[in-house]
Design an enzyme around this catalytic site. Structure first.
Site, short mmCIF file in Angstrom:
data_model
loop_
_atom_site.label_atom_id
_atom_site.label_comp_id
_atom_site.label_asym_id
_atom_site.label_seq_id
_atom_site.Cartn_x
_atom_site.Cartn_y
_atom_site.Cartn_z
N HIS A 29 2.06 -31.49 1.36
CA HIS A 29 1.03 -32.54 1.29
C HIS A 29 -0.22 -31.85 0.73
O HIS A 29 -0.45 -30.67 1.03
CB HIS A 29 0.65 -33.07 2.66
CG HIS A 29 1.73 -33.74 3.45
ND1 HIS A 29 2.61 -33.05 4.24
CD2 HIS A 29 2.04 -35.06 3.60
CE1 HIS A 29 3.43 -33.91 4.83
NE2 HIS A 29 3.11 -35.14 4.46
N ASP A 46 -2.09 -30.02 3.38
CA ASP A 46 -1.47 -28.84 4.00
C ASP A 46 -1.93 -27.58 3.29
O ASP A 46 -2.20 -26.56 3.90
CB ASP A 46 0.07 -28.79 3.85
CG ASP A 46 0.76 -30.03 4.30
OD1 ASP A 46 0.24 -30.69 5.20
OD2 ASP A 46 1.84 -30.31 3.74
N HIS A 63 14.56 -39.84 11.00
CA HIS A 63 14.05 -41.20 10.77
C HIS A 63 15.19 -42.22 10.87
O HIS A 63 15.00 -43.32 11.36
CB HIS A 63 13.40 -41.31 9.39
CG HIS A 63 12.17 -40.47 9.24
ND1 HIS A 63 11.43 -40.44 8.08
CD2 HIS A 63 11.55 -39.63 10.09
CE1 HIS A 63 10.40 -39.61 8.23
NE2 HIS A 63 10.46 -39.10 9.44
C1 XUL Z 1 6.92 -37.71 8.87
C2 XUL Z 1 7.56 -37.12 7.68
C3 XUL Z 1 6.63 -36.62 6.64
C4 XUL Z 1 7.09 -36.86 5.25
C5 XUL Z 1 6.09 -36.50 4.19
O1 XUL Z 1 7.81 -38.13 9.83
O2 XUL Z 1 8.76 -37.02 7.60
O3 XUL Z 1 6.38 -35.28 6.89
O4 XUL Z 1 8.26 -36.15 4.99
O5 XUL Z 1 4.88 -37.15 4.34
CO CO Z 2 10.00 -36.23 6.14
#
Ligand code: XUL
Ligand code: CO
Length: 439
Positions: free
Chosen positions: A100, A103, A270
């Site tokens: 990111h 980061d 996720h």
């Molecule tokens: C959050 C996540 C993030 C994304 C990138 O759960 O997975 O780190 O991968 O923003």
């Molecule tokens: Co992620």
């Protein structure tokens, strides 16, 4: 000065090795199903957990020991951190990394200062990439940590926040292009809602789509040719996120004429939060031609939140690789370890153990999946299971040659359906075990 003294480049020693600083399965040049493991897996280390993760949790302070980090928010410290990061990437033989914007470089007092900080660190990233040959898998903008994003970024009720987020993504696209990033990811960190009482969902989704169209237009205008990816996640930090799972993302993309410009970045933890398996999410994306990349990690079913653990389970990696191979591989995507060591694993050495374990688990999963596919061990049973569709009435239905009237006529004549066959789930699970034993 070395950030990881005493640790050499990790080498492949084979399955019999008991050296915890060696690969037992990941043998980069070994050819599996026509391609080297390096090419299939395209491993990537994430900057955020590995170099910005402190080990804190909602109940306790950070624990990580990072001797290369002076703990400050200075650009100089960020540059030193970048050099340490590349030492880790190289020693792990990881061909890629991902970040990111926030980061790698500290947020400044103004947007202009944040841009300058980002440019300064990107210069070091560029040098390190050239020196080491490690490449950028993807960049992304952090539009969820700063308090300005409390109501979301592109879906915020505050139009200025949309404008700020657009400026941030514009800059991040420029830097990602500059660094040769092969993809650009959107994870909708706070693009969702906490309560529908205060939310105009229609308006927020329209804004999100506008934002993506602007990103595509801008990418074209600067000649960024990387793949755009959306990373589905159903909740956390918001109660509902608009990119909740692969099906929801694809429906959104289709509704707003964005389907041609995006693929999906599927993350195991996720998928679990969405009440799906990783295999389901991958197959759903893959069957629609939208499987772009994966964030490799795993959750803990007893904890239930996004624990982002390193994946070491052979079933998970076998299933993941089965679906990826079935859909023709990851293209410009990769196996990106969006995973963090536990709060209790706080030493630099743990970063090595964690990545080696994950890389080995994926390499073994790749070998198992390739063998299953080569011998058509599961596919044969699937083909047999659907054989009634290959000829006769099944083929006529698929070809669109019959409607309800003809089907009723067919069934009136036949009287009863042909006998059903067993689903053989237990046999199939045992077959997978056999391949895991054998690999
Ligand atoms: C959050 C996540 C993030 C994304 C990138 O759960 O997975 O780190 O991968 O923003
Ligand atoms: Co992620």
């Amino acid at each position: 000065m070395s950030a990881f003294p005493g640790i050499d480049v990790i080498q492949y020693e084979g399955p019999e090795s008991d050296n915890p600083l060696a690969f037992r399965w990941y043998n980069p040049d070994e050819v599996v199903a026509g391609r080297s493991m390096r090419e299939h897996l395209r491993f990537s280390v994430v900057y955020w957990h590995t170099f910005r993760g402190t080990g804190s949790d909602p109940f306790g302070a950070g624990t990580m020991i990072c001797p290369w980090d002076d703990g400050s928010d200075s650009v100089e410290n960020a540059c030193n951190r970048a050099r340490a990061a590349f030492e880790l990437f190289e020693k792990l033989q990881a061909p890629y990394y991902a970040f990111h914007d926030r980061d790698v470089a500290p947020e400044g007092g103004t947007l202009a200062e944040s841009h300058r900080n980002f440019d300064a660190v990107a210069k070091v990233l560029q040098e390190e990439q050239q020196r080491s040959g490690v490449k950028l898998l993807w960049g992304t903008a952090n539009m969820f940590s700063h308090p300005r994003f409390m109501h979301g970024a592109a879906t915020s009720c505050n139009a200025d926040v949309f404008a700020y987020a657009a400026s941030q993504v514009k800059k991040c696209l420029e830097v990602t292009k500059e660094l040769g990033g092969e993809n650009y990811v959107f994870w909708g960190g706070r693009e969702g809602y906490q309560t529908l009482y205060n939310t105009n969902m229609r308006r927020e989704l329209d804004h999100l789509a506008k934002f993506f169209h602007m990103a595509i237009d801008y990418a074209k205008s600067i000649g960024f040719s990387g793949q755009f990816l959306i990373e589905p996640k159903p909740k956390e930090p918001t109660k509902h996120q608009y990119d909740s799972d692969a099906a929801a993302c694809l429906n959104f993309l289709r509704s707003y004429d964005l389907l041609d410009s995006f693929k999906l970045n599927i993350e195991a933890n996720h998928a679990t939060l969405a009440g799906h398996t990783m295999m389901h999410e991958l197959d759903y994306a893959g069957m629609q031609g939208a499987l772009g990349s994966i964030d490799a990690n795993t959750g803990d079913l007893l904890l239930g939140w996004d624990t982002d653990q390193f994946p070491t389970d052979y079933y998970l990696t076998t299933q993941t690789m089965l679906v990826i191979l079935k859909h023709g591989g990851l293209g410009s995507g990769g196996v990106n370890f969006d995973a963090k060591v536990r709060r209790e694993s706080f030493e630099p050495l743990d970063l090595f153990y964690a990545h080696i374990g994950g890389m080995d688990a994926f390499a073994k999963g790749l070998k198992v999946a390739a063998a299953i596919l080569e011998e058509n061990a599961l596919g044969r049973l699937v083909e047999e299971r659907y054989a009634s569709w290959d000829s006769g009435i099944g083929a006529k239905i698929e070809a669109g040659e019959v409607g309800f009237a003809e089907l009723e006529q067919y069934m009136l004549e036949k009287g009863e359906v042909a006998a059903n066959a067993s689903g053989r789930q237990e046999l199939l699970e045992a077959i997978v075990n056999r391949y895991i034993d054998r690999a």
